[in-house]
Design a protein around this motif. Structure first.
Motif, PDB file in Angstrom:
ATOM      1  N   LEU A   6       4.545  -1.956  -2.323  1.00 42.87           N
ATOM      2  CA  LEU A   6       3.739  -2.431  -3.451  1.00 42.87           C
ATOM      3  C   LEU A   6       2.477  -1.600  -3.565  1.00 42.87           C
ATOM      4  O   LEU A   6       1.873  -1.243  -2.555  1.00 42.87           O
ATOM      5  CB  LEU A   6       3.287  -3.875  -3.211  1.00 42.87           C
ATOM      6  CG  LEU A   6       4.230  -5.006  -3.577  1.00 42.87           C
ATOM      7  CD1 LEU A   6       5.469  -4.961  -2.715  1.00 42.87           C
ATOM      8  CD2 LEU A   6       3.516  -6.344  -3.410  1.00 42.87           C
ATOM      9  N   SER A   7       2.064  -1.329  -4.803  1.00 43.25           N
ATOM     10  CA  SER A   7       0.784  -0.650  -4.981  1.00 43.25           C
ATOM     11  C   SER A   7       0.124  -1.103  -6.274  1.00 43.25           C
ATOM     12  O   SER A   7       0.787  -1.264  -7.296  1.00 43.25           O
ATOM     13  CB  SER A   7       0.981   0.860  -5.004  1.00 43.25           C
ATOM     14  OG  SER A   7      -0.267   1.492  -5.242  1.00 43.25           O
ATOM     15  N   GLY A  52      -1.313   7.253   2.162  1.00 43.20           N
ATOM     16  CA  GLY A  52      -0.656   8.078   3.173  1.00 43.20           C
ATOM     17  C   GLY A  52       0.011   7.256   4.264  1.00 43.20           C
ATOM     18  O   GLY A  52       1.134   7.554   4.693  1.00 43.20           O
ATOM     19  N   VAL A  80      -1.479  -0.562   9.303  1.00 44.29           N
ATOM     20  CA  VAL A  80      -1.757   0.858   9.593  1.00 44.29           C
ATOM     21  C   VAL A  80      -2.764   1.413   8.588  1.00 44.29           C
ATOM     22  O   VAL A  80      -2.973   0.844   7.520  1.00 44.29           O
ATOM     23  CB  VAL A  80      -0.479   1.745   9.527  1.00 44.29           C
ATOM     24  CG1 VAL A  80       0.409   1.524  10.732  1.00 44.29           C
ATOM     25  CG2 VAL A  80       0.283   1.531   8.232  1.00 44.29           C
ATOM     26  N   GLY A 128       1.030   3.950   4.248  1.00 44.28           N
ATOM     27  CA  GLY A 128       2.162   3.157   3.768  1.00 44.28           C
ATOM     28  C   GLY A 128       3.360   4.047   3.478  1.00 44.28           C
ATOM     29  O   GLY A 128       4.504   3.702   3.814  1.00 44.28           O
ATOM     30  N   ALA A 184      -0.965  -1.716   4.482  1.00 41.42           N
ATOM     31  CA  ALA A 184      -1.473  -0.339   4.447  1.00 41.42           C
ATOM     32  C   ALA A 184      -2.385  -0.232   3.235  1.00 41.42           C
ATOM     33  O   ALA A 184      -2.244   0.645   2.403  1.00 41.42           O
ATOM     34  CB  ALA A 184      -0.307   0.642   4.353  1.00 41.42           C
ATOM     35  N   GLY A 226      -5.646   0.259   2.833  1.00 34.08           N
ATOM     36  CA  GLY A 226      -6.793   1.161   2.751  1.00 34.08           C
ATOM     37  C   GLY A 226      -8.123   0.468   2.996  1.00 34.08           C
ATOM     38  O   GLY A 226      -8.181  -0.651   3.513  1.00 34.08           O
ATOM     39  N   GLY A 227      -9.202   1.152   2.599  1.00 28.10           N
ATOM     40  CA  GLY A 227     -10.553   0.733   2.972  1.00 28.10           C
ATOM     41  C   GLY A 227     -11.180  -0.256   2.005  1.00 28.10           C
ATOM     42  O   GLY A 227     -10.534  -0.772   1.095  1.00 28.10           O
ATOM     43  N   LEU A 261      -6.672  11.008   8.189  1.00 31.14           N
ATOM     44  CA  LEU A 261      -5.353  11.445   7.718  1.00 31.14           C
ATOM     45  C   LEU A 261      -4.397  11.531   8.911  1.00 31.14           C
ATOM     46  O   LEU A 261      -3.217  11.185   8.805  1.00 31.14           O
ATOM     47  CB  LEU A 261      -5.448  12.798   7.005  1.00 31.14           C
ATOM     48  CG  LEU A 261      -6.204  12.802   5.661  1.00 31.14           C
ATOM     49  CD1 LEU A 261      -6.109  14.169   4.996  1.00 31.14           C
ATOM     50  CD2 LEU A 261      -5.678  11.728   4.717  1.00 31.14           C
ATOM     51  N   LEU A 306     -17.792  12.254  -3.189  1.00 31.46           N
ATOM     52  CA  LEU A 306     -17.867  12.954  -1.906  1.00 31.46           C
ATOM     53  C   LEU A 306     -17.901  14.476  -2.055  1.00 31.46           C
ATOM     54  O   LEU A 306     -17.144  15.064  -2.816  1.00 31.46           O
ATOM     55  CB  LEU A 306     -16.637  12.586  -1.068  1.00 31.46           C
ATOM     56  CG  LEU A 306     -16.605  13.270   0.302  1.00 31.46           C
ATOM     57  CD1 LEU A 306     -17.568  12.612   1.257  1.00 31.46           C
ATOM     58  CD2 LEU A 306     -15.209  13.264   0.882  1.00 31.46           C
ATOM     59  N   GLY A 320       0.817  -1.209   0.000  1.00 33.38           N
ATOM     60  CA  GLY A 320       0.000   0.000   0.000  1.00 33.38           C
ATOM     61  C   GLY A 320       0.846   1.252   0.000  1.00 33.38           C
ATOM     62  O   GLY A 320       1.743   1.408   0.837  1.00 33.38           O
ATOM     63  N   ALA A 321       0.564   2.140  -0.951  1.00 36.25           N
ATOM     64  CA  ALA A 321       1.320   3.392  -1.080  1.00 36.25           C
ATOM     65  C   ALA A 321       0.420   4.597  -0.871  1.00 36.25           C
ATOM     66  O   ALA A 321       0.612   5.655  -1.454  1.00 36.25           O
ATOM     67  CB  ALA A 321       1.990   3.455  -2.451  1.00 36.25           C
ATOM     68  N   ALA A 341      -8.721  12.749  -0.420  1.00 36.69           N
ATOM     69  CA  ALA A 341      -9.143  13.380   0.839  1.00 36.69           C
ATOM     70  C   ALA A 341      -9.215  14.885   0.635  1.00 36.69           C
ATOM     71  O   ALA A 341      -8.307  15.493   0.084  1.00 36.69           O
ATOM     72  CB  ALA A 341      -8.191  13.024   1.964  1.00 36.69           C
TER      73      ALA A 341
HETATM   74  C1  LIG Z   1     -13.332  10.864  -1.056  1.00 34.07           C
HETATM   75  C2  LIG Z   1     -12.680  10.737   0.305  1.00 34.07           C
HETATM   76  C3  LIG Z   1     -12.364  11.881   1.032  1.00 34.07           C
HETATM   77  C4  LIG Z   1     -11.753  11.781   2.287  1.00 34.07           C
HETATM   78  N1  LIG Z   1     -11.432  12.929   2.988  1.00 34.07           N
HETATM   79  C5  LIG Z   1     -10.782  12.822   4.167  1.00 34.07           C
HETATM   80  C6  LIG Z   1     -10.348  13.983   4.878  1.00 34.07           C
HETATM   81  O1  LIG Z   1     -10.507  15.112   4.449  1.00 34.07           O
HETATM   82  N2  LIG Z   1      -9.707  13.817   6.058  1.00 34.07           N
HETATM   83  C7  LIG Z   1      -9.473  12.591   6.588  1.00 34.07           C
HETATM   84  O2  LIG Z   1      -8.885  12.511   7.662  1.00 34.07           O
HETATM   85  N3  LIG Z   1      -9.864  11.478   5.933  1.00 34.07           N
HETATM   86  C8  LIG Z   1     -10.502  11.571   4.738  1.00 34.07           C
HETATM   87  N4  LIG Z   1     -10.884  10.425   4.087  1.00 34.07           N
HETATM   88  C9  LIG Z   1     -10.445   9.118   4.593  1.00 34.07           C
HETATM   89  C10 LIG Z   1      -8.987   8.923   4.267  1.00 34.07           C
HETATM   90  O3  LIG Z   1      -8.646   9.625   3.100  1.00 34.07           O
HETATM   91  C11 LIG Z   1      -8.640   7.455   4.073  1.00 34.07           C
HETATM   92  O4  LIG Z   1      -9.109   6.722   5.161  1.00 34.07           O
HETATM   93  C12 LIG Z   1      -7.141   7.289   3.987  1.00 34.07           C
HETATM   94  O5  LIG Z   1      -6.606   8.145   3.003  1.00 34.07           O
HETATM   95  C13 LIG Z   1      -6.728   5.862   3.707  1.00 34.07           C
HETATM   96  O6  LIG Z   1      -5.323   5.850   3.579  1.00 34.07           O
HETATM   97  P1  LIG Z   1      -4.534   4.487   3.567  1.00 34.07           P
HETATM   98  O7  LIG Z   1      -3.081   4.834   3.583  1.00 34.07           O
HETATM   99  O8  LIG Z   1      -5.030   3.610   4.642  1.00 34.07           O
HETATM  100  O9  LIG Z   1      -4.945   3.805   2.194  1.00 34.07           O
HETATM  101  P2  LIG Z   1      -5.150   4.352   0.698  1.00 34.07           P
HETATM  102  O10 LIG Z   1      -4.775   5.757   0.505  1.00 34.07           O
HETATM  103  O11 LIG Z   1      -6.515   3.923   0.298  1.00 34.07           O
HETATM  104  O12 LIG Z   1      -4.088   3.498  -0.101  1.00 34.07           O
HETATM  105  C14 LIG Z   1      -4.184   2.091  -0.208  1.00 34.07           C
HETATM  106  C15 LIG Z   1      -2.988   1.598  -0.970  1.00 34.07           C
HETATM  107  O13 LIG Z   1      -2.949   0.200  -0.937  1.00 34.07           O
HETATM  108  C16 LIG Z   1      -2.672  -0.294  -2.218  1.00 34.07           C
HETATM  109  N5  LIG Z   1      -3.202  -1.653  -2.269  1.00 34.07           N
HETATM  110  C17 LIG Z   1      -4.406  -2.103  -1.858  1.00 34.07           C
HETATM  111  N6  LIG Z   1      -4.487  -3.421  -2.039  1.00 34.07           N
HETATM  112  C18 LIG Z   1      -3.311  -3.816  -2.556  1.00 34.07           C
HETATM  113  C19 LIG Z   1      -2.782  -5.068  -2.978  1.00 34.07           C
HETATM  114  N7  LIG Z   1      -3.491  -6.204  -2.897  1.00 34.07           N
HETATM  115  N8  LIG Z   1      -1.529  -5.098  -3.483  1.00 34.07           N
HETATM  116  C20 LIG Z   1      -0.795  -3.970  -3.601  1.00 34.07           C
HETATM  117  N9  LIG Z   1      -1.241  -2.769  -3.219  1.00 34.07           N
HETATM  118  C21 LIG Z   1      -2.494  -2.693  -2.704  1.00 34.07           C
HETATM  119  C22 LIG Z   1      -3.314   0.682  -3.151  1.00 34.07           C
HETATM  120  O14 LIG Z   1      -2.753   0.596  -4.441  1.00 34.07           O
HETATM  121  C23 LIG Z   1      -2.968   1.986  -2.443  1.00 34.07           C
HETATM  122  O15 LIG Z   1      -1.661   2.368  -2.767  1.00 34.07           O
HETATM  123  C24 LIG Z   1     -11.492  10.511   2.815  1.00 34.07           C
HETATM  124  C25 LIG Z   1     -11.793   9.366   2.098  1.00 34.07           C
HETATM  125  C26 LIG Z   1     -12.417   9.476   0.853  1.00 34.07           C
HETATM  126  C27 LIG Z   1     -12.778   8.211   0.119  1.00 34.07           C
END
Ligand SMILES: Cc1cc2nc3c(=O)[nH]c(=O)nc-3n(C[C@H](O)[C@H](O)[C@H](O)COP(=O)(O)OP(=O)(O)OC[C@H]3O[C@@H](n4cnc5c(N)ncnc54)[C@H](O)[C@@H]3O)c2cc1C
Length: 590
Positions: free
Chosen positions: A39-40, A20, A388, A22, A204, A206-207, A407, A255, A17-18, A52
């Protein structure tokens, strides 16, 4: 099958995950001189963090007086008391520091006239233990995530982090003792499978908002980390708690940030009535998201929705004026024009509650270490595995996340998990030997897709899953619909087992990826449905029609869902903070 003919590479740390979280972890680890692979599935700066809008919560107090203890109170209350108070204290105390760090990495925050970081009000952010709204969201216009992700990516390039772009992790490698030794991954373009061995593996990913039909999440948010963990025998925590954001664009799901209401926008029903004061007299339109989403759903249910079908409400922002909208909310303006065909400076935006954020996830402590019942014994740290960001359940968000706390969570726990990994690796300087069957599970999954004849169509089964989740497990949850939902989602899961990629001559490798993603989505969907059907109370994002009240006597506990046998277990909430007194349980009013 064994590991014959599979390429293998070895790193100190593999991060899947790349986004925030990761990239924050990777930066710390690469700067410490470790060999790090990230990896991403997509180019790093296209991860969902880029979308976000609103900001990062930190009690800098740049506009009005603020402190971490008030932030902590708001977070505990926002979580409907299900958040672990030790982790919440840890996060809120660290917030100003991680924001200043980001500023020093070059993050282009908006500025106040005095040059300090711009802060805006946001839902549930209050002064003095809930008394009055406060400006706590640190923002770069309505593109905060974009600025953050690009800043972290540039820093990682400088720190020589190794990126594996468009590589998809398929499954965890766990040995007989239950220790995690890396992942098996596939290059999306070529379908080449490789073992990435590491002394520490950090999820890392994500959702998983894509389990629902209407979602603000990117198409890549398919819960892969959760699926991989579940298949490797690790339980998923608090999966019944999904956040529905009050303001997704009607019909499109995209959103519209709470920043619009932070800047002074408000919601109206078909009578033009500003209805939020009836539900939340103090915080009004800036009440916590679950509260606002339920208010909208209630307005619609009681016949005060807008439009010919009475199925949405309106977000009014025209009174803010064109200049404020263009300066503070330029991205929102574009989204409204493109997806709702309205100029928010002229007309209100049609909105409806939309699946947005997963509060549950892979259970961790506040050092990012995965904790799970392990080696037949009680709960303990799973050696070699960390999680994370949105895929993890620390739990700082409990039953409902406050805006801008995600974030923050990425930065605080991204950095902390990296610190913990460095400490843990000093104790285990050598990699453990790989088991002979390290790649068997993912190879079997790939083989199923390629060889099964008359298999199920991936897109059709995916649509069936999203429809079941949307109808049976939405903003309000009903007992009969949940019971049916459990049966229906099981039936969909059986179909997922039979999915295949038909007619190979015409298949793009994206079809393979979508099929592999569905294996993960269905784990998340089942966990959510089972945990929701079992929890007989209403708390935060989980609102039961038949049990409208929070029930602390019976339900002040985290759920743990085990994929095998769909078993549910529970564990206590950590009510004791690190240094301050616990916040006693109270009814949650805004
Ligand atoms: C539209 C929107 C607006 C938002 N606004 C806000 C805000 O203003 N403030 C706030 O605090 N939160 C906000 N959130 C929530 C917040 O942005 C997210 O919860 C957060 O950015 C998730 O970050 P993350 O690092 O967990 O994962 P992500 O940023 O989702 O990244 C996941 C990474 O994992 C990689 N990945 C996934 N599965 C695999 C796999 N099998 N193999 C390799 N790579 C993989 C993806 O390629 C990606 O690089 C918002 C969310 C959305 C959807």
């Amino acid at each position: 099958m064994g590991n014959v003919n599979i390429a293998k590479r070895t790193f100190d740390v593999v991060i899947v995950g790349a986004g925030g979280s990761g990239m924050r972890a990777a930066l710390h680890l690469s700067q410490a001189g470790l060999k790090v692979a990230v990896l991403s599935k997509v180019f790093p700066t296209r991860s969902h963090t880029v979308a976000a809008q609103g900001g990062i919560a930190a009690s800098l107090g740049n506009v009005k007086e603020d402190n971490w203890h008030w932030h902590m109170y708001d977070t505990v209350k926002g979580s409907d008391y299900l958040g672990d108070q030790d982790a919440i204290e840890f996060m809120c105390r660290a917030a100003p520091e991680v924001v200043y760090e980001l500023e020093h990495f070059g993050m282009p925050f908006d500025r106040l006239d005095n040059g300090k970081i711009y802060q805006r009000p946001f839902g549930g952010h209050m002064q003095d233990f809930g008394k009055a709204p406060v400006e706590r969201a640190c923002a770069a216009a309505d593109r905060t995530g974009h600025a953050l992700l690009h800043t972290l990516y540039q820093q990682n390039v400088q720190a020589n982090t190794n990126f594996f772009v468009e590589w998809m992790a398929l499954d965890l490698i766990r040995d007989e003792e239950g220790d995690v030794l890396g992942v098996v991954a596939m290059e999306i373009e070529t379908s080449e499978v490789m073992i990435l061995q590491a002394r520490a593996t950090l999820f890392a990913t994500g959702g998983a908002g894509r389990i629902f039909q209407a979602s603000t999440n990117a198409y890549i948010n398919t819960g892969d980390g959760l699926g991989m963990a579940a298949r490797a025998g690790i339980p998923l925590e608090d999966m019944e708690f999904f956040q529905f954001h009050p303001t997704g664009v009607y019909g499109a799901g995209v959103l519209i940030s709470e920043g619009v209401r932070g800047e002074g926008g408000y919601l109206i029903n078909k009578d033009g009535e500003r209805f939020m004061p009836r539900y939340a007299p103090t915080a009004q339109d800036l009440a916590s998201r679950d509260v606002v989403s339920r208010a909208i759903a209630t307005e619609i249910k009681e016949g005060r929705g807008c439009g010919p079908h009475g199925d949405h409400v309106l977000l009014k922002a025209d009174h803010l004026g064109d200049a404020v909208i263009r300066q503070r909310l330029p991205g929102i303006r574009e989204i409204a024009l493109k997806f709702a065909h309205v100029d928010p400076a002229q007309e209100p935006i049609p909105v409806v509650p939309t699946a947005h954020y997963m509060m549950g996830g892979i259970p961790t402590n506040y050092h990012g270490q995965v904790v799970a019942p392990y080696k037949t014994g009680p709960e303990e740290v799973v050696q070699g595995l960390y999680a994370v960001g949105e895929c993890a359940c620390v739990s700082v968000h409990g039953a409902n996340r406050l805006g801008c706390n995600s974030l923050l969570d990425l930065l605080v726990f991204g950095r902390e998990a990296a610190r913990q990994i460095i400490e843990d690796l000093q104790r285990s300087p050598h990699p453990k030997p790989l088991p002979a069957d390290a790649a068997d599970r993912p190879l079997a999954r790939l083989a199923r897709l390629e060889t099964q004849t008359n298999g199920e169509n991936v897109a059709e089964v995916g649509a069936a899953m999203r429809q079941v989740m949307q109808t049976h497990c939405g903003v309000f949850r009903f007992p009969d619909l949940l019971a049916e939902g459990v049966a229906k989602i099981r039936a969909v899961a059986e179909r997922v087992q039979r999915t295949a990629i038909k007619d190979h001559s015409k298949v793009f490798n994206t079809a393979r990826v979508e099929a592999l993603e569905l294996d993960n989505l269905i784990e998340v969907a089942q966990a959510t449905m089972h945990a929701a059907a079992a929890r007989e109370e209403s708390r935060g994002g989980h609102a039961r029609d038949d049990f409208p009240k929070r029930d602390d006597d019976k339900w002040l506990k985290h759920s743990l869902y085990f994929s095998e046998g769909h078993k549910l277990d529970y564990k206590p909430v950590r009510l004791k903070p690190l240094t301050v007194e616990s916040f006693p349980l109270k009814a949650r009013v805004y």
